[in-house]
Motif scaffolding. Structure first.
Motif, PDB file in Angstrom:
ATOM      1  N   VAL A 184      65.284  47.262  27.074  1.00  0.00           N
ATOM      2  CA  VAL A 184      66.334  46.440  26.478  1.00  0.00           C
ATOM      3  C   VAL A 184      65.693  45.149  25.955  1.00  0.00           C
ATOM      4  CG1 VAL A 184      68.483  45.213  26.874  1.00  0.00           C
ATOM      5  CG2 VAL A 184      68.059  47.408  28.014  1.00  0.00           C
ATOM      6  N   GLY A 185      65.943  44.829  24.738  1.00  0.00           N
ATOM      7  CA  GLY A 185      65.322  43.661  24.137  1.00  0.00           C
ATOM      8  C   GLY A 185      64.006  43.961  23.481  1.00  0.00           C
ATOM      9  N   GLY A 186      63.538  45.213  23.581  1.00  0.00           N
ATOM     10  CA  GLY A 186      62.327  45.638  22.883  1.00  0.00           C
ATOM     11  C   GLY A 186      61.077  45.674  23.736  1.00  0.00           C
ATOM     12  N   SER A 187      61.020  44.935  24.834  1.00  0.00           N
ATOM     13  CA  SER A 187      59.805  44.923  25.654  1.00  0.00           C
ATOM     14  C   SER A 187      60.128  44.398  27.042  1.00  0.00           C
ATOM     15  CB  SER A 187      58.711  44.070  25.008  1.00  0.00           C
ATOM     16  OG  SER A 187      59.090  42.722  24.968  1.00  0.00           O
ATOM     17  N   SER A 188      59.132  44.563  27.922  1.00  0.00           N
ATOM     18  CA  SER A 188      59.229  44.054  29.280  1.00  0.00           C
ATOM     19  C   SER A 188      57.896  43.428  29.651  1.00  0.00           C
ATOM     20  CB  SER A 188      59.579  45.185  30.259  1.00  0.00           C
ATOM     21  OG  SER A 188      59.637  44.686  31.588  1.00  0.00           O
ATOM     22  N   SER A 189      57.886  42.646  30.693  1.00  0.00           N
ATOM     23  CA  SER A 189      56.661  41.976  31.128  1.00  0.00           C
ATOM     24  C   SER A 189      55.930  42.822  32.168  1.00  0.00           C
ATOM     25  CB  SER A 189      56.987  40.590  31.703  1.00  0.00           C
ATOM     26  OG  SER A 189      57.903  40.710  32.783  1.00  0.00           O
ATOM     27  N   LEU A 190      54.731  42.398  32.474  1.00  0.00           N
ATOM     28  CA  LEU A 190      53.877  43.076  33.456  1.00  0.00           C
ATOM     29  C   LEU A 190      53.824  42.235  34.720  1.00  0.00           C
ATOM     30  CD1 LEU A 190      51.839  45.454  33.956  1.00  0.00           C
ATOM     31  CD2 LEU A 190      50.051  43.880  33.166  1.00  0.00           C
ATOM     32  N   LEU A 191      54.212  42.815  35.846  1.00  0.00           N
ATOM     33  CA  LEU A 191      54.259  42.093  37.117  1.00  0.00           C
ATOM     34  C   LEU A 191      53.329  42.760  38.130  1.00  0.00           C
ATOM     35  CD1 LEU A 191      58.117  41.520  37.436  1.00  0.00           C
ATOM     36  CD2 LEU A 191      56.397  39.954  36.497  1.00  0.00           C
ATOM     37  N   PRO A 203      36.986  40.984  44.354  1.00  0.00           N
ATOM     38  CA  PRO A 203      36.088  40.173  45.190  1.00  0.00           C
ATOM     39  C   PRO A 203      36.118  38.695  44.848  1.00  0.00           C
ATOM     40  CG  PRO A 203      34.837  41.413  43.557  1.00  0.00           C
ATOM     41  CD  PRO A 203      36.257  41.909  43.474  1.00  0.00           C
ATOM     42  N   GLU A 204      36.477  38.341  43.604  1.00  0.00           N
ATOM     43  CA  GLU A 204      36.544  36.930  43.234  1.00  0.00           C
ATOM     44  C   GLU A 204      37.789  36.240  43.780  1.00  0.00           C
ATOM     45  OE1 GLU A 204      35.856  39.310  41.090  1.00  0.00           O
ATOM     46  OE2 GLU A 204      33.719  38.908  40.755  1.00  0.00           O
ATOM     47  N   ARG A 205      38.726  37.026  44.288  1.00  0.00           N
ATOM     48  CA  ARG A 205      39.967  36.508  44.870  1.00  0.00           C
ATOM     49  C   ARG A 205      40.743  35.631  43.875  1.00  0.00           C
ATOM     50  NH1 ARG A 205      37.959  39.689  47.873  1.00  0.00           N
ATOM     51  NH2 ARG A 205      37.846  39.614  50.147  1.00  0.00           N
ATOM     52  N   PHE A 206      40.751  36.012  42.622  1.00  0.00           N
ATOM     53  CA  PHE A 206      41.500  35.237  41.639  1.00  0.00           C
ATOM     54  C   PHE A 206      42.991  35.515  41.789  1.00  0.00           C
ATOM     55  CE2 PHE A 206      40.271  39.200  39.450  1.00  0.00           C
ATOM     56  CZ  PHE A 206      41.524  39.674  39.079  1.00  0.00           C
ATOM     57  N   SER A 207      43.772  34.624  41.237  1.00  0.00           N
ATOM     58  CA  SER A 207      45.225  34.774  41.261  1.00  0.00           C
ATOM     59  C   SER A 207      45.679  35.292  39.899  1.00  0.00           C
ATOM     60  CB  SER A 207      45.896  33.428  41.567  1.00  0.00           C
ATOM     61  OG  SER A 207      47.296  33.525  41.426  1.00  0.00           O
ATOM     62  N   TRP A 208      46.577  36.268  39.906  1.00  0.00           N
ATOM     63  CA  TRP A 208      47.070  36.831  38.658  1.00  0.00           C
ATOM     64  C   TRP A 208      47.902  35.817  37.876  1.00  0.00           C
ATOM     65  CZ3 TRP A 208      45.111  41.283  36.972  1.00  0.00           C
ATOM     66  CH2 TRP A 208      44.528  42.145  37.896  1.00  0.00           C
ATOM     67  N   GLU A 209      48.368  34.809  38.556  1.00  0.00           N
ATOM     68  CA  GLU A 209      49.158  33.793  37.870  1.00  0.00           C
ATOM     69  C   GLU A 209      48.322  32.976  36.891  1.00  0.00           C
ATOM     70  OE1 GLU A 209      50.884  31.459  40.900  1.00  0.00           O
ATOM     71  OE2 GLU A 209      52.209  33.050  41.670  1.00  0.00           O
ATOM     72  N   PHE A 273      43.541  41.421  30.398  1.00  0.00           N
ATOM     73  CA  PHE A 273      43.062  42.794  30.255  1.00  0.00           C
ATOM     74  C   PHE A 273      41.706  42.977  30.927  1.00  0.00           C
ATOM     75  CE2 PHE A 273      40.865  46.094  27.632  1.00  0.00           C
ATOM     76  CZ  PHE A 273      41.596  47.175  28.093  1.00  0.00           C
ATOM     77  N   THR A 274      40.840  41.977  30.822  1.00  0.00           N
ATOM     78  CA  THR A 274      39.526  42.068  31.473  1.00  0.00           C
ATOM     79  C   THR A 274      39.674  42.228  32.984  1.00  0.00           C
ATOM     80  OG1 THR A 274      38.570  40.669  29.755  1.00  0.00           O
ATOM     81  CG2 THR A 274      37.306  40.931  31.779  1.00  0.00           C
ATOM     82  N   ALA A 275      40.494  41.384  33.597  1.00  0.00           N
ATOM     83  CA  ALA A 275      40.696  41.470  35.046  1.00  0.00           C
ATOM     84  C   ALA A 275      41.405  42.764  35.422  1.00  0.00           C
ATOM     85  CB  ALA A 275      41.495  40.266  35.526  1.00  0.00           C
ATOM     86  N   TRP A 276      42.399  43.153  34.648  1.00  0.00           N
ATOM     87  CA  TRP A 276      43.149  44.387  34.920  1.00  0.00           C
ATOM     88  C   TRP A 276      42.228  45.607  34.899  1.00  0.00           C
ATOM     89  CZ3 TRP A 276      44.124  48.749  31.908  1.00  0.00           C
ATOM     90  CH2 TRP A 276      45.179  49.573  32.308  1.00  0.00           C
ATOM     91  N   LEU A 277      41.362  45.673  33.890  1.00  0.00           N
ATOM     92  CA  LEU A 277      40.448  46.807  33.776  1.00  0.00           C
ATOM     93  C   LEU A 277      39.379  46.773  34.863  1.00  0.00           C
ATOM     94  CD1 LEU A 277      39.706  49.264  32.020  1.00  0.00           C
ATOM     95  CD2 LEU A 277      38.287  47.741  30.631  1.00  0.00           C
ATOM     96  N   ASP A 278      38.845  45.588  35.148  1.00  0.00           N
ATOM     97  CA  ASP A 278      37.776  45.476  36.136  1.00  0.00           C
ATOM     98  C   ASP A 278      38.273  45.808  37.537  1.00  0.00           C
ATOM     99  OD1 ASP A 278      35.182  44.896  37.052  1.00  0.00           O
ATOM    100  OD2 ASP A 278      35.764  42.859  37.570  1.00  0.00           O
ATOM    101  N   VAL A 279      39.465  45.359  37.891  1.00  0.00           N
ATOM    102  CA  VAL A 279      40.014  45.657  39.218  1.00  0.00           C
ATOM    103  C   VAL A 279      40.174  47.159  39.399  1.00  0.00           C
ATOM    104  CG1 VAL A 279      42.116  45.493  40.595  1.00  0.00           C
ATOM    105  CG2 VAL A 279      41.109  43.434  39.627  1.00  0.00           C
TER     106      VAL A 279
END
Length: 451
Positions: A184-191, A203-209, A273-279
């Motif tokens: 609805v509205g054409g798209s949604s976010s990634l959570l 291992p870097e313990r980064f925050s997705w925020e 995308f870099t973090a998403w793919l690497d994880v």
């Protein structure tokens, strides 16, 4: 060392590869730098050897360094246009192999899905299976065996998948993909769900925020029905799963419910995308990038523990200096070897493998806490000063000590005289004792006669 210049050689796998000249200094001195040559071999072992030294006990220092090699990835795609700009394959290849975007520590091979039978899947740490409509006979079985033996599989949905597309892999996958769905509205976010993502994958313990996920748009995806043991890593704004993780046999599997083409999502265009793919790839390949030193002192045990996902042998062979071999049984994923009595390189090799494999190397050295090799001034010199005018007397005194024979003989004579003095009868008590002894003799005779 005598303060002169010394030569230090670096041997790698029994071959000398570098050399440095230096002058020993008290204390730590200045460090010497050596560079290991490029190699795809994970095990680096050898020794540092002094060329000239009058103290032979610590002339060699053995070392063993395990460097986890970069995992090899295989991207299999069914759509011949998958590698074109704007498609998912284009972004994956650019992130890993292009000169300007090489930020992930992996080696990537590309292959059309039709060539699967020609490829040794065992050579790869993970397989990315993307954008296909159906699998040819035998492909699902080959991928299932690969995962069961410890491989990683990431299924990336394509733009033309159907509900039956992934049915042949349902034993392996952590869920099933259904029909396409729009938002609805054409798209949604990634959570993300950080609590579901293993710590070893981040291992870097980064925050997705940090990545402004509110800028990521998911335009289209497939319905994802998770399996009973699946773990959901990412979902959309409505809470519907987008990325599911699971295990099969000794391997790990990820299932992405959308395509990476820009017509479906802008994920590949965003920094996340870099973090998403690497994880995801770290999780599938178990890659940590760790450098592990295996250096011990004499007497310290060699301990090897097999982690989850590693094939555990029933027994191993330890080959020490002088080709001394010992066979040990592996109990509860652990083996311990205590007979590290000689310095050198010890090799641990699982039995049943290739005969020419060197196995894992462990370096054992002397305890450097001893005084040999310490060039700092001693508090008490280890020599005795001799007088120039009394050289012979001082030397004899230092070697034999002071002459004490006369004093000892005099003391023994005094003790003997004292003993004689104490044993001599003295005074009236002695005379009375002698009279009693004489009168006791006739009485004893009378008693014998009366008897």
């Amino acid at each position: 060392a005598g303060g002169g210049s010394l030569t230090l050689d670096l041997f790698l796998r029994e071959r000398r590869i570098d050399q440095r000249n230096f002058v020993p200094r008290p204390g730590l001195g200045e460090p010497l730098s050596f560079r290991l040559p490029p190699s795809r071999v994970a095990e680096h072992w050898g020794k540092f050897q002094l060329r000239r030294d009058s103290l032979e006990e610590d002339d060699a220092f053995h070392f063993s360094l395990s460097i986890q090699p970069k995992p090899k990835l295989l991207l299999l795609y069914g759509n011949p246009n998958y590698m074109e700009p704007g498609r998912g394959g284009y972004f994956i290849r650019k992130m890993i192999t292009s000169a300007e975007g090489r930020s992930l520590p992996y080696d990537l091979d590309l292959a059309d899905l039709g060539r699967l039978k020609e490829i040794r899947l065992e050579d790869y740490g993970a397989v990315l299976l993307a954008d296909f409509r159906r699998l040819a006979p035998g492909m699902a079985e080959a991928l299932t065996r690969y995962v069961a033996r410890g491989g990683g599989l990431w299924v990336l949905a394509g733009t033309s998948a159907e509900p039956q597309t992934h049915r042949e892999l349902q034993r392996v996958l952590p869920g099933l993909l259904g029909r396409q769905q729009s938002y609805v509205g054409g798209s949604s976010s990634l959570l993300p769900r950080p609590e579901a993502i293993p710590a070893e994958a981040n291992p870097e313990r980064f925050s997705w925020e940090e990545f402004e996920l509110n800028q990521v748009e998911i335009g289209r995806s497939y319905e994802l029905e998770p399996g009973p043991k699946a773990s959901i890593w990412f979902r959309d704004a409505a809470g519907r799963p987008l990325l599911a993780a699971g295990e099969f046999g000794r391997g790990r599997v990820l299932l992405w419910a959308s395509a990476l083409d820009i017509r479906w999502t802008n994920l590949a265009l965003k920094p996340v995308f870099t973090a998403w793919l690497d994880v995801g790839l770290r999780h599938l390949t178990r890659f940590t990038g760790r450098h592990r030193w295996r250096t011990l002192k004499i007497g310290e045990p060699i301990v090897r523990v097999w982690e989850d996902g590693e094939p555990v042998p029933a027994k191993v062979q330890i080959r020490g200096p002088g080709s001394v071999r010992t066979i040990l049984l592996v109990r509860e994923r652990k083996v311990e070897f205590r007979e590290t009595r000689s310095p050198g390189i010890y090799f641990l090799q699982p039995l049943g493998g290739e005969e020419d494999a060197a196995g894992e190397a462990y370096a054992v050295n002397l305890d450097r806490a001893g005084p040999e090799g310490d060039l700092s001034p001693a508090r008490n010199p280890p020599w005795t000063a001799l007088g120039a005018d009394s050289l012979a007397e001082d030397f004899l005194f230092s070697v034999y000590g002071e002459e004490v024979r006369g004093g000892v003989l005099g003391a023994m004579l005094i003790v003997l005289l004292l003993e004689l003095f104490l044993a001599r009868p003295r005074g009236r008590n002695a005379d009375a004792r002698a009279t009693r002894e004489e009168s006791a003799v006739p009485v004893a005779r009378e008693e014998q006669l009366s008897a």
